[in-house]
Design a protein around this motif. Structure first.
Motif, PDB file in Angstrom:
ATOM      1  N   UNK A  40       0.908  -1.112   0.175  1.00 53.75           N
ATOM      2  CA  UNK A  40      -0.082  -0.123   0.229  1.00 53.75           C
ATOM      3  C   UNK A  40       1.056   1.247  -0.054  1.00 53.75           C
ATOM      4  N   UNK A  41       2.170   1.195   0.614  1.00 52.17           N
ATOM      5  CA  UNK A  41       2.926   2.265   0.510  1.00 52.17           C
ATOM      6  C   UNK A  41       3.877   2.553  -0.922  1.00 52.17           C
ATOM      7  N   UNK A  42       4.119   1.379  -1.540  1.00 53.83           N
ATOM      8  CA  UNK A  42       4.991   1.216  -2.621  1.00 53.83           C
ATOM      9  C   UNK A  42       4.066   0.724  -3.778  1.00 53.83           C
ATOM     10  N   UNK A  43       3.462   1.767  -4.758  1.00 55.73           N
ATOM     11  CA  UNK A  43       2.891   1.713  -5.829  1.00 55.73           C
ATOM     12  C   UNK A  43       3.722   0.682  -6.748  1.00 55.73           C
ATOM     13  N   UNK A  44       5.037   0.945  -6.985  1.00 55.12           N
ATOM     14  CA  UNK A  44       5.758   0.258  -7.951  1.00 55.12           C
ATOM     15  C   UNK A  44       5.762  -1.325  -7.571  1.00 55.12           C
ATOM     16  N   UNK A  45       5.958  -1.625  -6.360  1.00 51.63           N
ATOM     17  CA  UNK A  45       5.983  -3.037  -5.959  1.00 51.63           C
ATOM     18  C   UNK A  45       4.586  -3.617  -6.263  1.00 51.63           C
TER      19      UNK A  45
END
Length: 289
Positions: A40-45
């Motif tokens: 939720x904190x890392x859109x790329x992942x």
């Protein structure tokens, strides 16, 4: 951590092995919840996980597998199965259509199969069509199978322009000898010249319990008649009619042989011809009428 498990584009704490196990549903619930929080904190992942899920869904579709495996995931993903089902994207598998010549060839094959099937299922036609075979039978009765086969053979072969028969009338002697040998019975071909019909030729057909012969006639306007001949076990004194659409078939049984004259002409005219043919072949239509 192995170098293969490391990707500099991923945030710390998220590696390829962990994400792969997450997508495959192989992590304990606590670790799975932790990765979900990180995603939720890392859109790329999160985008990478979504892409992997799309690939997984496409592979399942191509291999014919169900969209989800409840047996493999029930013990680890019971609580969030509905959420993951929503996460997996929809997809469309596009296949190139076959070339026109392949489709045309397939259609021709099915047309040939259909003609053969029509002859094979002739005896079942009354039951399949709800008893639409017409005729001079009593209530609830049906014509014998040889008459139905004769009617179907007429419908199949008379439209043919280039190959309506196997042996042409120019080889009439050979035609009669060949078919007599196959039916194990001396045959003769009545002349219909007085009605304006000339012999086109004939062919061998499968009958209900053995070979059958079909002789074809044609007049100057292109109208055709067929005479169907086959061996039959029972005998009866009857001269009867089968109707199907615009086709008419007068049929009779005499001396262990079934005969049927078919045509798409006026019923009265076909009846007159059939009576003369019956007489020429040894029958007694004057007794049966």
């Amino acid at each position: 951590m192995n170098n293969d498990d490391y990707d500099s584009s991923l945030p710390e704490g998220l590696d390829l092995r962990a994400l792969s196990a997450f997508v495959d549903g192989e992590l304990p619930q606590a670790q799975r919840a932790a990765i979900e929080a990180q995603l939720e904190q890392h859109p790329q992942a999160a985008a990478r996980v979504a892409a992997w899920r799309a690939q997984k869904a496409a592979l399942r579709a191509l291999c014919g597998a169900p969209p989800r495996s409840a047996r493999a995931e029930s013990d680890q993903r019971h609580d969030d199965s509905e959420r993951n089902a929503v996460d997996e994207p929809a997809f469309i598998v596009v296949r190139r259509s076959p070339p026109w010549w392949q489709r045309a060839g397939l259609a021709a094959c099915w047309l040939a199969v259909g003609a053969g099937l029509a002859l094979a299922v002739g005896p079942l036609a009354p039951r399949l069509t709800g008893g639409k075979w017409g005729g001079a039978w009593g209530a609830g009765s049906q014509p014998p199978s040889f008459a139905q086969r004769a009617d179907i053979a007429y419908a199949v072969y008379t439209p043919e322009r280039r190959h309506p028969v196997e042996v042409a009338a120019s080889e009439e002697e050979h035609l009669i000898n060949w078919l007599s040998k196959r039916l194990n019975r001396p045959l003769s071909v009545p002349s219909l010249q007085e009605y304006g019909y000339s012999l086109v030729g004939g062919r061998l057909l499968p009958g209900e319990a053995g070979p059958a012969a079909q002789f074809m006639y044609e007049n100057t306007t292109g109208e055709r008649l067929t005479l169907y001949v086959t061996g039959i076990a029972r005998d009866e004194t009857a001269f009867r009619l089968l109707r199907d659409g615009n086709r008419r078939t007068f049929y009779w049984v005499n001396d262990g042989m079934g005969y049927a004259l078919s045509g798409a002409i006026a019923e009265g005219k076909l009846r007159s011809i059939a009576i003369d043919v019956c007489s020429a072949l040894g029958g007694k239509p004057e007794v049966w009428q």
